[in-house]
Motif scaffolding. Structure first.
Motif, short mmCIF file in Angstrom:
data_model
loop_
_atom_site.label_atom_id
_atom_site.label_comp_id
_atom_site.label_asym_id
_atom_site.label_seq_id
_atom_site.Cartn_x
_atom_site.Cartn_y
_atom_site.Cartn_z
N TYR A 37 13.69 6.98 -4.99
CA TYR A 37 12.92 7.56 -3.91
C TYR A 37 12.68 9.03 -4.26
O TYR A 37 13.35 9.59 -5.13
CB TYR A 37 13.68 7.47 -2.58
CG TYR A 37 13.67 6.10 -1.96
CD1 TYR A 37 14.49 5.10 -2.44
CD2 TYR A 37 12.84 5.82 -0.87
CE1 TYR A 37 14.49 3.83 -1.86
CE2 TYR A 37 12.84 4.57 -0.28
CZ TYR A 37 13.67 3.58 -0.78
OH TYR A 37 13.66 2.34 -0.20
N ARG A 38 11.75 9.63 -3.57
CA ARG A 38 11.50 11.05 -3.77
C ARG A 38 11.18 11.72 -2.45
O ARG A 38 10.71 11.09 -1.51
CB ARG A 38 10.38 11.29 -4.78
CG ARG A 38 8.99 10.87 -4.30
CD ARG A 38 7.99 11.01 -5.44
NE ARG A 38 6.65 10.67 -5.01
CZ ARG A 38 5.59 10.58 -5.82
NH1 ARG A 38 5.75 10.81 -7.12
NH2 ARG A 38 4.41 10.27 -5.34
N ARG A 39 11.46 13.02 -2.43
CA ARG A 39 11.11 13.82 -1.26
C ARG A 39 10.48 15.11 -1.74
O ARG A 39 11.12 15.90 -2.45
CB ARG A 39 12.33 14.14 -0.40
CG ARG A 39 11.96 14.82 0.91
CD ARG A 39 13.19 15.37 1.62
NE ARG A 39 14.14 14.32 2.00
CZ ARG A 39 14.09 13.66 3.14
NH1 ARG A 39 13.12 13.91 4.00
NH2 ARG A 39 14.99 12.76 3.41
N ARG A 45 10.75 11.28 2.94
CA ARG A 45 11.19 10.55 1.77
C ARG A 45 10.26 9.36 1.51
O ARG A 45 9.84 8.67 2.45
CB ARG A 45 12.62 10.06 1.96
CG ARG A 45 13.26 9.44 0.74
CD ARG A 45 14.70 9.13 1.00
NE ARG A 45 14.87 8.21 2.11
CZ ARG A 45 16.02 8.02 2.76
NH1 ARG A 45 17.08 8.72 2.41
NH2 ARG A 45 16.08 7.15 3.75
N TYR A 94 15.59 10.78 -6.06
CA TYR A 94 16.91 10.28 -5.74
C TYR A 94 17.08 8.85 -6.25
O TYR A 94 16.23 7.98 -6.01
CB TYR A 94 17.14 10.29 -4.23
CG TYR A 94 17.14 11.66 -3.62
CD1 TYR A 94 15.96 12.22 -3.13
CD2 TYR A 94 18.31 12.42 -3.52
CE1 TYR A 94 15.95 13.48 -2.56
CE2 TYR A 94 18.31 13.67 -2.96
CZ TYR A 94 17.12 14.20 -2.48
OH TYR A 94 17.11 15.45 -1.93
#
Length: 114
Positions: A37-39, A45, A94
């Motif tokens: 995942y990314r933010r 997110r 992440y």
């Protein structure tokens, strides 16, 4: 208990490539669904990619055709190959793992900028 440790983030120019790695501790890694995942700053997110124990993969729409997720069960590691990177890919990435509960890594920064 599973611990996830990401590596491979950094600064890359637009159009470039990076490969992220996530090393998992604990047993039964092959039975876990793993993913990334990314933010991005100021954003929610976002799912990047998932890979199930069967090897089936899912990708977020914004990365399809550019990113590839893979896993090496012998090394307890999941990878994210990122190609044709764009400035909008800039985010903290992440590592994620799940079976009976969810596990998260500490995150690694990816910055795409000239």
């Amino acid at each position: 208990q599973v611990h996830l440790v990401e590596s491979g983030g950094g600064l890359v120019q637009p159009g470039g490539s990076l490969r992220l790695s996530c090393a998992a501790s604990g047993s039964s890694f092959s039975t876990y669904t793993m993913g990334w995942y990314r933010r991005a700053p100021g954003k929610q997110r976002e799912l990047v990619a998932l890979i199930r124990s069967s090897g089936i993969t899912n990708y977020g729409d914004s990365v399809k055709g550019r990113f590839t997720i893979s896993r090496d069960n012998a090394k307890n590691t999941v990878y994210l190959q990122m190609n044709s990177l764009k400035p909008e890919d800039t985010a903290v990435y992440y590592c994620y793992g799940t079976r009976w509960r969810d596990y998260w890594g500490q995150g690694t920064q990816v910055t795409v900028s000239s």
